[in-house]
Write a protein that holds these residues in place. Structure first.
Motif, PDB file in Angstrom:
ATOM      1  N   GLN A 169     -15.299 -64.939 -39.744  1.00  0.00           N
ATOM      2  CA  GLN A 169     -14.117 -64.498 -38.995  1.00  0.00           C
ATOM      3  C   GLN A 169     -14.393 -63.174 -38.268  1.00  0.00           C
ATOM      4  OE1 GLN A 169     -10.580 -64.148 -41.339  1.00  0.00           O
ATOM      5  NE2 GLN A 169      -9.248 -63.872 -39.586  1.00  0.00           N
ATOM      6  N   THR A 170     -15.069 -62.261 -38.960  1.00  0.00           N
ATOM      7  CA  THR A 170     -15.420 -60.984 -38.339  1.00  0.00           C
ATOM      8  C   THR A 170     -16.289 -61.217 -37.122  1.00  0.00           C
ATOM      9  OG1 THR A 170     -15.473 -60.033 -40.557  1.00  0.00           O
ATOM     10  CG2 THR A 170     -16.419 -58.705 -38.787  1.00  0.00           C
ATOM     11  N   PHE A 171     -17.250 -62.117 -37.270  1.00  0.00           N
ATOM     12  CA  PHE A 171     -18.159 -62.412 -36.156  1.00  0.00           C
ATOM     13  C   PHE A 171     -17.407 -63.011 -34.972  1.00  0.00           C
ATOM     14  CE2 PHE A 171     -20.494 -65.812 -34.011  1.00  0.00           C
ATOM     15  CZ  PHE A 171     -21.396 -65.024 -33.309  1.00  0.00           C
ATOM     16  N   VAL A 172     -16.523 -63.967 -35.236  1.00  0.00           N
ATOM     17  CA  VAL A 172     -15.763 -64.617 -34.156  1.00  0.00           C
ATOM     18  C   VAL A 172     -14.946 -63.587 -33.388  1.00  0.00           C
ATOM     19  CG1 VAL A 172     -13.858 -66.198 -33.668  1.00  0.00           C
ATOM     20  CG2 VAL A 172     -15.687 -66.900 -35.209  1.00  0.00           C
ATOM     21  N   MET A 173     -14.330 -62.638 -34.110  1.00  0.00           N
ATOM     22  CA  MET A 173     -13.523 -61.601 -33.452  1.00  0.00           C
ATOM     23  C   MET A 173     -14.390 -60.724 -32.552  1.00  0.00           C
ATOM     24  SD  MET A 173     -11.039 -60.511 -36.595  1.00  0.00           S
ATOM     25  CE  MET A 173     -10.414 -59.043 -35.797  1.00  0.00           C
ATOM     26  N   ALA A 174     -15.552 -60.294 -33.051  1.00  0.00           N
ATOM     27  CA  ALA A 174     -16.446 -59.455 -32.256  1.00  0.00           C
ATOM     28  C   ALA A 174     -16.982 -60.230 -31.056  1.00  0.00           C
ATOM     29  CB  ALA A 174     -17.605 -58.959 -33.123  1.00  0.00           C
ATOM     30  N   HIS A 175     -17.302 -61.510 -31.285  1.00  0.00           N
ATOM     31  CA  HIS A 175     -17.813 -62.378 -30.225  1.00  0.00           C
ATOM     32  C   HIS A 175     -16.778 -62.531 -29.111  1.00  0.00           C
ATOM     33  CE1 HIS A 175     -19.950 -65.917 -28.580  1.00  0.00           C
ATOM     34  NE2 HIS A 175     -18.750 -66.415 -28.412  1.00  0.00           N
ATOM     35  N   THR A 176     -15.526 -62.830 -29.497  1.00  0.00           N
ATOM     36  CA  THR A 176     -14.439 -63.002 -28.524  1.00  0.00           C
ATOM     37  C   THR A 176     -14.176 -61.704 -27.771  1.00  0.00           C
ATOM     38  OG1 THR A 176     -13.440 -64.635 -29.994  1.00  0.00           O
ATOM     39  CG2 THR A 176     -12.050 -63.757 -28.240  1.00  0.00           C
ATOM     40  N   SER A 177     -14.189 -60.594 -28.505  1.00  0.00           N
ATOM     41  CA  SER A 177     -13.941 -59.283 -27.898  1.00  0.00           C
ATOM     42  C   SER A 177     -14.982 -58.982 -26.823  1.00  0.00           C
ATOM     43  CB  SER A 177     -13.981 -58.205 -28.977  1.00  0.00           C
ATOM     44  OG  SER A 177     -13.995 -56.930 -28.408  1.00  0.00           O
ATOM     45  N   LEU A 178     -16.256 -59.214 -27.131  1.00  0.00           N
ATOM     46  CA  LEU A 178     -17.318 -58.926 -26.173  1.00  0.00           C
ATOM     47  C   LEU A 178     -17.230 -59.840 -24.955  1.00  0.00           C
ATOM     48  CD1 LEU A 178     -19.724 -57.116 -25.657  1.00  0.00           C
ATOM     49  CD2 LEU A 178     -21.161 -58.706 -26.912  1.00  0.00           C
ATOM     50  N   ASN A 179     -16.940 -61.109 -25.189  1.00  0.00           N
ATOM     51  CA  ASN A 179     -16.798 -62.065 -24.081  1.00  0.00           C
ATOM     52  C   ASN A 179     -15.657 -61.675 -23.150  1.00  0.00           C
ATOM     53  OD1 ASN A 179     -18.904 -63.813 -24.319  1.00  0.00           O
ATOM     54  ND2 ASN A 179     -17.822 -65.286 -25.593  1.00  0.00           N
ATOM     55  N   ILE A 196     -17.007 -48.576 -15.085  1.00  0.00           N
ATOM     56  CA  ILE A 196     -18.389 -48.799 -15.528  1.00  0.00           C
ATOM     57  C   ILE A 196     -18.659 -48.055 -16.832  1.00  0.00           C
ATOM     58  CG2 ILE A 196     -20.829 -48.486 -14.951  1.00  0.00           C
ATOM     59  CD1 ILE A 196     -20.123 -48.865 -12.029  1.00  0.00           C
ATOM     60  N   VAL A 197     -18.272 -46.779 -16.886  1.00  0.00           N
ATOM     61  CA  VAL A 197     -18.473 -45.993 -18.115  1.00  0.00           C
ATOM     62  C   VAL A 197     -17.716 -46.632 -19.282  1.00  0.00           C
ATOM     63  CG1 VAL A 197     -17.996 -43.781 -19.243  1.00  0.00           C
ATOM     64  CG2 VAL A 197     -18.932 -43.819 -16.934  1.00  0.00           C
ATOM     65  N   GLY A 198     -16.478 -47.070 -18.996  1.00  0.00           N
ATOM     66  CA  GLY A 198     -15.667 -47.725 -20.027  1.00  0.00           C
ATOM     67  C   GLY A 198     -16.333 -48.980 -20.546  1.00  0.00           C
ATOM     68  N   HIS A 199     -16.937 -49.749 -19.626  1.00  0.00           N
ATOM     69  CA  HIS A 199     -17.586 -50.987 -20.068  1.00  0.00           C
ATOM     70  C   HIS A 199     -18.864 -50.690 -20.840  1.00  0.00           C
ATOM     71  CE1 HIS A 199     -18.397 -55.228 -20.230  1.00  0.00           C
ATOM     72  NE2 HIS A 199     -19.642 -54.979 -19.879  1.00  0.00           N
ATOM     73  N   ILE A 200     -19.609 -49.659 -20.414  1.00  0.00           N
ATOM     74  CA  ILE A 200     -20.812 -49.285 -21.166  1.00  0.00           C
ATOM     75  C   ILE A 200     -20.431 -48.962 -22.610  1.00  0.00           C
ATOM     76  CG2 ILE A 200     -22.581 -47.495 -21.451  1.00  0.00           C
ATOM     77  CD1 ILE A 200     -22.721 -47.286 -18.410  1.00  0.00           C
ATOM     78  N   THR A 201     -19.362 -48.170 -22.764  1.00  0.00           N
ATOM     79  CA  THR A 201     -18.897 -47.789 -24.109  1.00  0.00           C
ATOM     80  C   THR A 201     -18.436 -49.005 -24.898  1.00  0.00           C
ATOM     81  OG1 THR A 201     -18.166 -45.656 -23.220  1.00  0.00           O
ATOM     82  CG2 THR A 201     -17.298 -46.298 -25.373  1.00  0.00           C
ATOM     83  N   ALA A 202     -17.611 -49.856 -24.250  1.00  0.00           N
ATOM     84  CA  ALA A 202     -17.079 -51.044 -24.929  1.00  0.00           C
ATOM     85  C   ALA A 202     -18.210 -52.000 -25.299  1.00  0.00           C
ATOM     86  CB  ALA A 202     -16.074 -51.754 -24.021  1.00  0.00           C
ATOM     87  N   PHE A 203     -19.161 -52.168 -24.372  1.00  0.00           N
ATOM     88  CA  PHE A 203     -20.292 -53.053 -24.619  1.00  0.00           C
ATOM     89  C   PHE A 203     -21.105 -52.554 -25.812  1.00  0.00           C
ATOM     90  CE2 PHE A 203     -24.865 -53.814 -23.851  1.00  0.00           C
ATOM     91  CZ  PHE A 203     -24.881 -55.191 -23.956  1.00  0.00           C
TER      92      PHE A 203
END
Length: 368
Positions: A314-324, A44-51
């Motif tokens: 491209q930057t946006f697509v990478m961030a979007h994919t990462s978050l998904n 959970i903490v890891g996901h909070i940070t990643a999110f």
């Protein structure tokens, strides 16, 4: 004078040792639950940070995109508009993190600050005297004459839908950590500590330091001790379902990433709308705020520049994919933890605590 480890045979324990054993079982129970909770809390903490990292990355991208739009297409007002843009994205970030603010308030404050600049730098670029009173009048007039048409309201609607799910998910994750921390430090009752001493340490009083509790006996004791924790089972299952719902909301129609990435487009459409209705706006503003000083010559209606897609997709697509991806992995893990609080007793008795591969064990009274 023994109170817990009473036995017919001679014993090597004293009342003081029993008290030490009670302190030991309290400490060990807390450590055992902490060990069980560690992986869940870590996730959970890891996901909070990643999110938060992915969200901040998307937010910076959206802010840079909006600033680039102003510098490219609306250069006369770009420098002065930098602060309102920064404030808008700061407000969005604070909203996601749970601050007592609203998306509507943030967006409307932004357009209140933007209108004096659009009016004096684009619609009437000849204005030389932009006093504080005149600027404030323009800000207040914006709310009545709606110079940006439907675009400001559309932006509120789109952002409110997508950011609401993100705000709720952020708050829900913090709540999860709170629940786990509370269960770790739940008080051990007197009955529980006595039962744990009887199960784990009374054999020692007979010199049986290697004997371990029987599996069924361990489960009975642990279930009694963890009754208040296991009562969280139904609420924890509901909590996991809520996390799943919020994650799906973010990924579906109220997509956070798409809403953030389209802010620049909404701002562009709003400014274009104001420019196209410049003459009508000027007539209304002159009646309400009076006519400001202007340079000689008619400089009104700055060129309306059509704006193409701002670069950086491209930057946006990478961030979007990462978050998904992070969201999907996290929800799949959390779904596997649905029975976490229903199975705490079983997991505490699973492992080194009980005797597994032997028919000889301690039943609380004797070796069987």
């Amino acid at each position: 004078d023994l109170q817990i480890c009473q036995h017919r045979a001679p014993t090597c324990c004293t009342k003081k040792m029993e008290e030490s054993y009670q302190a030991a079982v309290r400490r060990e129970r807390t450590q055992s639950i902490q060990a069980l909770n560690f992986e869940l809390k870590y996730m959970i903490v890891g996901h909070i940070t990643a999110f938060q990292e992915a969200f901040e990355s998307l937010l910076r991208f959206a802010e840079n995109r909006t600033s680039s739009l102003l510098e490219t297409a609306y250069r006369p007002m770009a420098k002065e508009a930098a602060e309102p843009v920064k404030e808008l994205f700061t407000d969005i970030s604070l909203y996601i993190l749970g601050a007592e603010t609203t998306v509507e308030g943030a967006v409307l404050r932004f357009f209140d600050s933007l209108f004096p600049l659009v009016y004096s730098r684009l619609i009437n670029p000849g204005i030389t005297d932009l006093s504080e009173d005149y600027t404030e009048c323009l800000r207040l007039t914006r709310q009545d004459i709606n110079p940006f048409g439907r675009y400001s309201k559309n932006m509120v609607t789109e952002l409110s839908k997508s950011l609401w799910a993100s705000r709720m998910l952020s708050r829900a994750l913090s709540l999860g950590i709170e629940v786990i921390n509370t269960t770790e430090h739940a008080a051990v009752t007197r009955e529980c500590s006595r039962a744990l001493v009887k199960m784990q340490y009374c054999p020692h009083c007979q010199g049986l330091t290697l004997i371990r509790p029987c599996a069924g006996y361990c489960l009975n004791v642990m279930r009694g001790c963890l009754a208040s924790v296991s009562e969280l089972d139904a609420q924890w299952r509901d909590y996991i379902s809520t996390l799943e719902y919020l994650a799906n909301e973010m990924a579906a129609s109220h997509d956070l990433e798409m809403a953030l990435s389209s802010i620049w487009s909404s701002v562009n459409e709003a400014i274009l709308h104001a420019q196209l209705n410049g003459p009508q706006l000027s007539a209304t503003v002159d009646k309400v705020c009076g006519q400001p000083k202007q340079q000689e010559g008619n400089l009104s209606s700055a060129n309306i520049v059509p704006v193409k897609e701002v670069t950086g997709a491209q930057t946006f697509v990478m961030a979007h994919t990462s978050l998904n991806n992070k969201r999907r992995e996290f929800i799949n893990y959390m779904k596997r933890s649905r029975t976490f609080y229903a199975s705490v007793a079983e997991r505490l008795c699973d492992g080194d605590l009980v005797m597994r591969d032997s028919s000889t064990c301690w039943n609380g009274e004797d070796v069987v």
